[in-house]
Design a protein around this motif. Structure first.
Motif, mmCIF file in Angstrom:
data_model
loop_
_atom_site.group_PDB
_atom_site.id
_atom_site.type_symbol
_atom_site.label_atom_id
_atom_site.label_comp_id
_atom_site.label_asym_id
_atom_site.label_seq_id
_atom_site.Cartn_x
_atom_site.Cartn_y
_atom_site.Cartn_z
ATOM 1 N N GLU A 278 0.819 -1.210 0.000
ATOM 2 C CA GLU A 278 0.000 0.000 0.000
ATOM 3 C C GLU A 278 0.853 1.260 0.000
ATOM 4 O O GLU A 278 0.525 2.241 -0.669
ATOM 5 N N SER B 126 2.742 12.701 2.449
ATOM 6 C CA SER B 126 2.733 13.490 3.687
ATOM 7 C C SER B 126 2.716 12.584 4.904
ATOM 8 O O SER B 126 2.435 11.378 4.813
ATOM 9 N N TYR B 127 2.988 13.174 6.055
ATOM 10 C CA TYR B 127 2.893 12.434 7.311
ATOM 11 C C TYR B 127 1.472 11.902 7.503
ATOM 12 O O TYR B 127 1.272 10.782 7.976
ATOM 13 N N GLU B 128 0.488 12.721 7.116
ATOM 14 C CA GLU B 128 -0.907 12.329 7.288
ATOM 15 C C GLU B 128 -1.251 11.121 6.417
ATOM 16 O O GLU B 128 -1.935 10.194 6.862
ATOM 17 N N ALA B 129 -0.776 11.140 5.179
ATOM 18 C CA ALA B 129 -1.043 10.013 4.276
ATOM 19 C C ALA B 129 -0.370 8.740 4.790
ATOM 20 O O ALA B 129 -0.952 7.657 4.729
ATOM 21 N N ASP C 176 0.288 8.067 7.954
ATOM 22 C CA ASP C 176 -0.473 7.634 9.125
ATOM 23 C C ASP C 176 -1.729 6.870 8.727
ATOM 24 O O ASP C 176 -2.072 5.849 9.339
ATOM 25 N N ARG C 177 -2.432 7.372 7.700
ATOM 26 C CA ARG C 177 -3.679 6.731 7.288
ATOM 27 C C ARG C 177 -3.436 5.289 6.830
ATOM 28 O O ARG C 177 -4.242 4.394 7.101
ATOM 29 N N ILE C 178 -2.321 5.077 6.141
ATOM 30 C CA ILE C 178 -2.017 3.737 5.624
ATOM 31 C C ILE C 178 -1.590 2.809 6.748
ATOM 32 O O ILE C 178 -2.111 1.701 6.901
ATOM 33 N N ARG D 202 -1.872 3.018 10.051
ATOM 34 C CA ARG D 202 -2.774 2.800 11.175
ATOM 35 C C ARG D 202 -3.749 1.665 10.913
ATOM 36 O O ARG D 202 -4.241 1.018 11.848
ATOM 37 N N LYS D 203 -4.034 1.402 9.645
ATOM 38 C CA LYS D 203 -4.937 0.292 9.302
ATOM 39 C C LYS D 203 -4.338 -1.056 9.665
ATOM 40 O O LYS D 203 -5.056 -2.044 9.832
ATOM 41 N N ASP E 124 2.666 2.460 17.084
ATOM 42 C CA ASP E 124 2.216 3.741 16.551
ATOM 43 C C ASP E 124 2.934 3.983 15.228
ATOM 44 O O ASP E 124 3.743 3.171 14.783
ATOM 45 N N SER E 125 2.635 5.095 14.575
ATOM 46 C CA SER E 125 3.198 5.364 13.250
ATOM 47 C C SER E 125 4.720 5.450 13.272
ATOM 48 O O SER E 125 5.396 4.969 12.351
#
Length: 272
Positions: free
Chosen positions: A7, A20-23, A25-27, A29-30, A37-38
């Motif tokens: 992914e 990004s950091y956010e993107a 994290d989203r991957i 965390r699943k 943690d991330s």
């Protein structure tokens, strides 16, 4: 972790190499557990050989920025006492690290084993006495894990070597193999003509000069020479390591369409 590798790689490719950091994290965390943690997963990815690093806006996949000529390729071959990792084990490991057309490091070791079938002795020439005082499986596999770093995992018929070693790594607590994978058979088929692409046949037809077969280090060295032969015919449109890996897996039709698209972009750039 395999799903995380896949992914993330897809996300990096869609985003041009950086996310990004956010993107990120989203991957991750699943697939994270209650104890991860991330940041922990990021370090686990690096430890597994996945070529990720931090960038100014988040993370980037190094193989999408590294010219394929400058990439480190870890060419690996293993000998085993059977075909199934659940019921058999590695008995010999051979690997060479290739960069800029030169071997910069090498690894060769037997692996301790209590059971060696007669047909394996005949096939490889490896005797039980060769393995009696060899490093344990965990010691030998740890050597290979450290040797590989985040280089491209390269092998002739990579599916077998990668699958066997991946199962073995996880069995001994070394985690999955996150390194990008390149198969020298796939790349050879796309870069030069041959009646067959087995290593023994290519060794003879290309006059690679390797006498022994079914010995790990010599076969890894032979595979590195096949890789160098392929490198002579890489299209100019292939610039990065990630593009090389995708090219190795592409069909003739896909390669033709890619060439056409890149040619149109070059012409458009010249005319603009």
């Amino acid at each position: 972790m395999q799903k995380v590798f896949e992914e993330l790689t897809q996300a990096f490719r869609r985003a041009g190499g950086e996310i990004s950091y956010e993107a990120f994290d989203r991957i991750v965390r699943k697939h994270a557990t209650l104890f991860e943690d991330s940041e922990t997963i990021y370090y686990l990815l690096q430890a597994s050989g996945y070529p990720i690093e931090e960038s100014l806006r988040g993370f980037r996949l190094k193989t999408m920025f590294t010219p394929w000529q400058m990439q480190e390729y870890c060419i690996i071959d293993i000998e085993t006492n059977g075909s199934k990792p659940g019921r058999s084990q590695v008995i010999e490991i051979g690997a060479v690290m290739l960069k800029e057309g030169k071997i910069i490091d090498r690894l060769e070791t037997f692996v301790a084993c209590a059971y060696l079938p007669e047909h394996i002795i005949k096939l490889t020439g490896i005797e039980p006495t060769d393995l009696a005082e060899a490093p344990s499986r965990k010691e030998a596999l740890t050597q290979l894990r450290n040797f590989m770093g985040d280089a491209v995992f390269t092998a002739h018929n990579a599916g077998f070597d990668h699958g066997f070693l991946n199962a073995s790594f996880q069995r001994f607590g070394l985690g999955p193999i996150g390194n990008p994978v390149l198969c020298t058979i796939d790349l050879a088929r796309r870069t030069f003509e041959s009646e067959r692409y087995g290593l023994a046949y290519l060794n003879e037809s290309l006059d690679l000069g390797m006498q022994a077969h079914h010995r790990a280090y010599n076969d890894a060295l032979a595979a590195s020479k096949v890789l160098m032969k392929s490198f002579e015919n890489i299209p100019e449109s292939v610039k990065t390591t990630d593009e090389l890996i995708r090219f190795s897996k592409s069909s003739k039709k896909e390669r033709s369409e890619t060439e056409k698209r890149k040619k149109k972009r070059r012409e458009k750039k010249v005319n603009s």
